[in-house]
Design a protein around this motif. Structure first.
Motif, PDB file in Angstrom:
ATOM      1  N   MET A 142       0.851  -1.173   0.000  1.00  0.00           N
ATOM      2  CA  MET A 142       0.000   0.000   0.000  1.00  0.00           C
ATOM      3  C   MET A 142       0.895   1.233   0.000  1.00  0.00           C
ATOM      4  O   MET A 142       1.860   1.311   0.744  1.00  0.00           O
ATOM      5  N   GLU A 143       0.560   2.187  -0.862  1.00  0.00           N
ATOM      6  CA  GLU A 143       1.328   3.426  -0.980  1.00  0.00           C
ATOM      7  C   GLU A 143       0.382   4.607  -0.845  1.00  0.00           C
ATOM      8  O   GLU A 143      -0.744   4.567  -1.342  1.00  0.00           O
ATOM      9  N   THR A 144       0.828   5.660  -0.147  1.00  0.00           N
ATOM     10  CA  THR A 144       0.047   6.885  -0.038  1.00  0.00           C
ATOM     11  C   THR A 144       0.813   8.002  -0.710  1.00  0.00           C
ATOM     12  O   THR A 144       1.995   8.225  -0.418  1.00  0.00           O
ATOM     13  N   LEU A 145       0.146   8.679  -1.633  1.00  0.00           N
ATOM     14  CA  LEU A 145       0.735   9.792  -2.363  1.00  0.00           C
ATOM     15  C   LEU A 145      -0.037  11.050  -2.004  1.00  0.00           C
ATOM     16  O   LEU A 145      -1.259  11.012  -1.836  1.00  0.00           O
ATOM     17  N   SER A 154      -1.303  -0.258  -5.835  1.00  0.00           N
ATOM     18  CA  SER A 154      -0.391  -0.382  -6.974  1.00  0.00           C
ATOM     19  C   SER A 154       0.770   0.583  -6.777  1.00  0.00           C
ATOM     20  O   SER A 154       0.673   1.766  -7.102  1.00  0.00           O
ATOM     21  N   GLU A 155       1.860   0.096  -6.247  1.00  0.00           N
ATOM     22  CA  GLU A 155       3.004   0.945  -5.945  1.00  0.00           C
ATOM     23  C   GLU A 155       3.841   1.243  -7.189  1.00  0.00           C
ATOM     24  O   GLU A 155       3.867   0.463  -8.137  1.00  0.00           O
ATOM     25  N   GLY A 156       4.520   2.404  -7.160  1.00  0.00           N
ATOM     26  CA  GLY A 156       5.437   2.764  -8.237  1.00  0.00           C
ATOM     27  C   GLY A 156       4.819   3.555  -9.374  1.00  0.00           C
ATOM     28  O   GLY A 156       5.436   3.700 -10.428  1.00  0.00           O
ATOM     29  N   SER A 165       3.610   6.864  -9.089  1.00  0.00           N
ATOM     30  CA  SER A 165       3.433   8.254  -8.671  1.00  0.00           C
ATOM     31  C   SER A 165       3.475   9.232  -9.850  1.00  0.00           C
ATOM     32  O   SER A 165       2.722  10.204  -9.874  1.00  0.00           O
ATOM     33  N   ARG A 208      -4.487   6.772  -1.857  1.00  0.00           N
ATOM     34  CA  ARG A 208      -4.065   5.511  -1.238  1.00  0.00           C
ATOM     35  C   ARG A 208      -4.264   4.426  -2.282  1.00  0.00           C
ATOM     36  O   ARG A 208      -5.378   4.222  -2.770  1.00  0.00           O
ATOM     37  N   THR A 209      -3.170   3.775  -2.641  1.00  0.00           N
ATOM     38  CA  THR A 209      -3.234   2.796  -3.718  1.00  0.00           C
ATOM     39  C   THR A 209      -2.462   1.526  -3.376  1.00  0.00           C
ATOM     40  O   THR A 209      -1.435   1.584  -2.704  1.00  0.00           O
TER      41      THR A 209
END
Length: 100
Positions: free
Chosen positions: A1-4, A48-50, A52, A45-46
């Motif tokens: 999980m990634e937050t941008l 699918s990382e990478g 951005s 919040r995704t």
């Protein structure tokens, strides 16, 4: 999980809050809330990382046309850039027309 997190200068008033979409396979949910600040604050919040740079490109395009003062939360589950653009447009329309 990634937050941008993204921030865009804005001067357009958002009429009311909007909630569109669902978090599910290949889709996303957008929560859009009016703000009195002179910018839009977007939190993505995704799972699918990478991606951005892809998110930035889609959001840059949206905010180059719609300079709305808003707090936006996007919960993504693998949506394509086209779906993201459509959901953003849908959320803006719901906010302006008042129908979710």
């Amino acid at each position: 999980m990634e937050t941008l997190v993204f921030k865009y200068k804005a001067d357009g008033k958002l009429t009311q809050r909007a909630h569109v979409g669902v978090v599910g396979s290949g889709d996303l949910e957008i929560l859009m809330v009016p703000s009195d600040e002179e910018h839009a604050h977007v939190s993505v919040r995704t799972g699918s990382e990478g991606f951005s740079e892809t998110w930035k490109a889609v959001l840059d395009r949206f905010f180059s046309v719609h300079t709305i003062q808003a707090k936006i939360v996007i919960n993504d589950f693998g949506a394509t850039p086209g779906v993201v653009a459509l959901r953003l447009a849908q959320a803006l329309e719901v906010s302006e027309n008042g129908s979710e």
